[in-house]
Design a protein around this motif. Structure first.
Motif, PDB file in Angstrom:
ATOM      1  N   GLU A 168       0.842  -1.194   0.000  1.00 31.90           N
ATOM      2  CA  GLU A 168       0.000   0.000   0.000  1.00 31.90           C
ATOM      3  C   GLU A 168       0.878   1.245   0.000  1.00 31.90           C
ATOM      4  N   ASP A 169       0.286   2.340  -0.458  1.00 25.03           N
ATOM      5  CA  ASP A 169       0.978   3.619  -0.393  1.00 25.03           C
ATOM      6  C   ASP A 169       0.798   4.215   0.996  1.00 25.03           C
ATOM      7  N   ARG A 170       1.815   4.864   1.493  1.00 19.98           N
ATOM      8  CA  ARG A 170       1.756   5.547   2.784  1.00 19.98           C
ATOM      9  C   ARG A 170       1.870   7.067   2.624  1.00 19.98           C
ATOM     10  N   ALA A 171       2.372   7.504   1.483  1.00 20.40           N
ATOM     11  CA  ALA A 171       2.522   8.943   1.244  1.00 20.40           C
ATOM     12  C   ALA A 171       1.143   9.603   1.182  1.00 20.40           C
ATOM     13  N   PRO A 200       3.992  13.699   2.142  1.00 21.31           N
ATOM     14  CA  PRO A 200       4.041  13.143   0.791  1.00 21.31           C
ATOM     15  C   PRO A 200       5.254  12.293   0.457  1.00 21.31           C
ATOM     16  N   THR A 201       6.228  12.197   1.358  1.00 21.15           N
ATOM     17  CA  THR A 201       7.440  11.441   1.017  1.00 21.15           C
ATOM     18  C   THR A 201       7.589  10.159   1.833  1.00 21.15           C
ATOM     19  N   LEU A 202       6.505   9.704   2.437  1.00 28.12           N
ATOM     20  CA  LEU A 202       6.580   8.459   3.203  1.00 28.12           C
ATOM     21  C   LEU A 202       6.717   7.266   2.256  1.00 28.12           C
ATOM     22  N   ALA A 203       7.605   6.346   2.622  1.00 28.53           N
ATOM     23  CA  ALA A 203       7.817   5.157   1.798  1.00 28.53           C
ATOM     24  C   ALA A 203       6.611   4.226   1.873  1.00 28.53           C
ATOM     25  N   SER A 204       6.396   3.483   0.799  1.00 34.43           N
ATOM     26  CA  SER A 204       5.284   2.534   0.744  1.00 34.43           C
ATOM     27  C   SER A 204       5.575   1.313   1.603  1.00 34.43           C
ATOM     28  N   ALA A 205       4.521   0.593   1.921  1.00 29.88           N
ATOM     29  CA  ALA A 205       4.636  -0.644   2.700  1.00 29.88           C
ATOM     30  C   ALA A 205       4.402  -1.845   1.796  1.00 29.88           C
ATOM     31  N   GLY A 206       4.954  -2.986   2.198  1.00 35.57           N
ATOM     32  CA  GLY A 206       4.693  -4.236   1.503  1.00 35.57           C
ATOM     33  C   GLY A 206       5.622  -4.559   0.368  1.00 35.57           C
ATOM     34  N   VAL A 207       6.601  -3.693   0.100  1.00 39.68           N
ATOM     35  CA  VAL A 207       7.590  -3.963  -0.942  1.00 39.68           C
ATOM     36  C   VAL A 207       8.828  -4.539  -0.277  1.00 39.68           C
TER      37      VAL A 207
END
Length: 333
Positions: A280-283, A288-295
Motif C-alpha cells: 500500500e501507499d503511505r505517502a 508526501p514522502t513516506l515510503a510505501s509498505a509491503g515492498v
C-alpha cells in the motif's frame, strides 16, 4: 504566435532525426505550456513524420485538460492519424467539475482512432490532484490549490493558497502572483474518472513525480503501490496481473524497450517482490514522502537496490528504443 520558417522546421526535424538515430524513443510536446503552446499542427506533423519513419513515437501533454479537453485530445490524435506516428497522451485527465465525465468521449475518440489504425496509448497517476507550476490564472477557478514550493516565499510550502491569501489580506490571484515562481497541487479531478481512465486497456501507470519540490505531490512515492493496494486489492478494478502489466509489459512495449517488462528467460531482471495482501501507499498530501509498505525487494538489472546495501553500485542503464516482438501469452507468475 510566430510559426517556424521552413529553415527552422528543417533544423528541428534534423535534430530530431539525429536523436532518434541515437536511440531516443521519440519526441514529446508540452502544448499546455509556453513556448510549446505556440506549436501548431503543421509543425507537429512535420516532426511526427520524422519519428514515424524511425518507428518512434510522439508523447504529448495535450493543449487543454479543462473545457476544451475533447478538442485537445482530437488534435493529438489527428497528428498520429495524418502521419502514422505512434502517440501517447500523457497523464490524461479532465479537470474542473463541469468537465467531469468527458473522459467517456475522449476514450471513445481514442478507440475510434485505434480502429482507424492509429497506435495510441495513454497514462495516468492514481490521484484526484495534479501538480505543476503555480498558474495565477487558475487561482479563482480551482477552489483547492496547495503550494508545493515558492522561490520568494519558501515558508508557504505545504499551505493552501486560500489560507495564504487570507493571511496576506488579498485575493487568491494576487497571492499567487506574489508567490511565483512557485509550484502547486490542483485538486480539480474526479476520482471516479481517474479510475475510468485507468481501466482503459491501453492505459499505463506513471508517477509524473516532481522530486525537488519542498512539499511535493505524493504521487512520486505512492503511485504504483496505490494502484496495487487501493485499485486492485480494495476496489478490484482489475486483476493483479492486469495492473502489473500496466506498469511493466505495456510501457515496455509502447516505448520499445526490448528485454524489459516481462519475467522471461533472457530478459533483464528488473524485479519487484511485494506482498499482494499488504502492499500500500503511505505517502499522503500532508506527508508526501513516506515510503510505501509491503515492498520487500527491488532488483534492477539483476542487482538488489532495495533494501539498499551500504556502498552498493548503481546498476541502472540508459534505455534506448528497440523494436519489440509482441509478447506471447504465458502463465501468470
Amino acid at each position: 504566435a510566430a510559426q517556424p520558417t521552413p529553415a527552422e522546421q528543417d533544423a528541428m526535424e534534423r535534430m530530431l532525426d539525429d536523436a532518434l538515430a541515437a536511440g531516443a524513443v521519440g519526441f514529446s510536446t508540452g502544448l499546455a505550456y509556453q513556448p510549446g503552446g505556440a506549436a501548431q499542427p503543421p509543425e507537429l506533423e512535420g516532426l511526427a513524420r520524422v519519428a514515424a519513419a524511425r518507428g518512434a513515437m510522439h508523447t504529448s501533454h495535450i493543449r487543454n485538460e479543462g473545457d476544451d479537453v475533447e478538442a485537445a485530445v482530437d488534435e493529438v490524435l489527428s497528428v498520429g492519424r495524418n502521419t502514422g506516428c505512434a502517440t501517447v497522451l500523457s497523464h490524461h485527465k479532465c479537470m474542473l467539475p463541469r468537465n467531469w465525465g468527458k473522459s467517456r468521449a475522449t476514450l471513445a475518440n481514442i478507440d475510434r482512432a485505434r480502429g482507424e489504425g492509429v497506435d495510441v496509448a495513454l497514462d495516468i497517476y492514481p490521484y484526484p490532484g495534479s501538480s505543476t507550476i503555480l498558474i495565477p490564472e487558475r487561482a479563482e477557478i480551482i477552489d483547492d490549490i496547495r503550494i508545493t514550493w515558492s522561490t520568494p516565499h519558501p515558508e508557504c510550502g505545504g499551505e493552501y493558497l486560500s489560507d495564504i491569501a487570507a493571511r496576506w489580506g488579498c485575493d487568491k490571484t494576487t497571492a499567487a502572483r506574489r508567490l511565483c515562481p512557485a509550484g502547486a497541487i490542483y485538486f480539480a479531478m474526479d476520482e471516479g474518472e481517474v479510475q475510468r481512465i485507468f481501466r482503459h486497456e491501453r492505459c499505463m501507470v506513471g508517477s509524473d513525480g516532481l522530486p525537488n519540490d519542498a512539499h511535493p505531490h505524493p504521487r512520486l512515492w505512492g503511485s504504483f503501490t496505490r494502484v496495487l493496494g487501493r485499485y486492485v486489492r480494495e476496489a478490484r478494478l482489475l486483476t493483479l496481473e492486469e495492473a502489473v502489466a500496466k506498469m511493466t509489459a505495456l510501457p515496455a512495449n509502447v516505448f520499445g524497450l526490448a528485454g524489459r517488462g516481462q519475467l522471461v528467460e533472457g530478459a533483464w531482471a528488473d524485479i519487484v517482490v511485494f506482498d499482494a495482501d499488504t502492499v500500500e501507499d503511505r505517502a499522503t498530501w500532508e506527508a508526501p514522502t513516506l515510503a510505501s509498505a509491503g515492498v520487500e525487494h527491488v532488483l534492477v538489472n539483476g542487482c538488489q537496490v532495495h533494501p539498499a546495501a551500504p556502498g552498493a553500485a548503481r546498476p541502472g542503464r540508459i534505455l534506448r528504443r528497440e523494436a519489440m516482438a509482441p509478447a506471447e501469452p504465458g502463465p501468470a507468475r
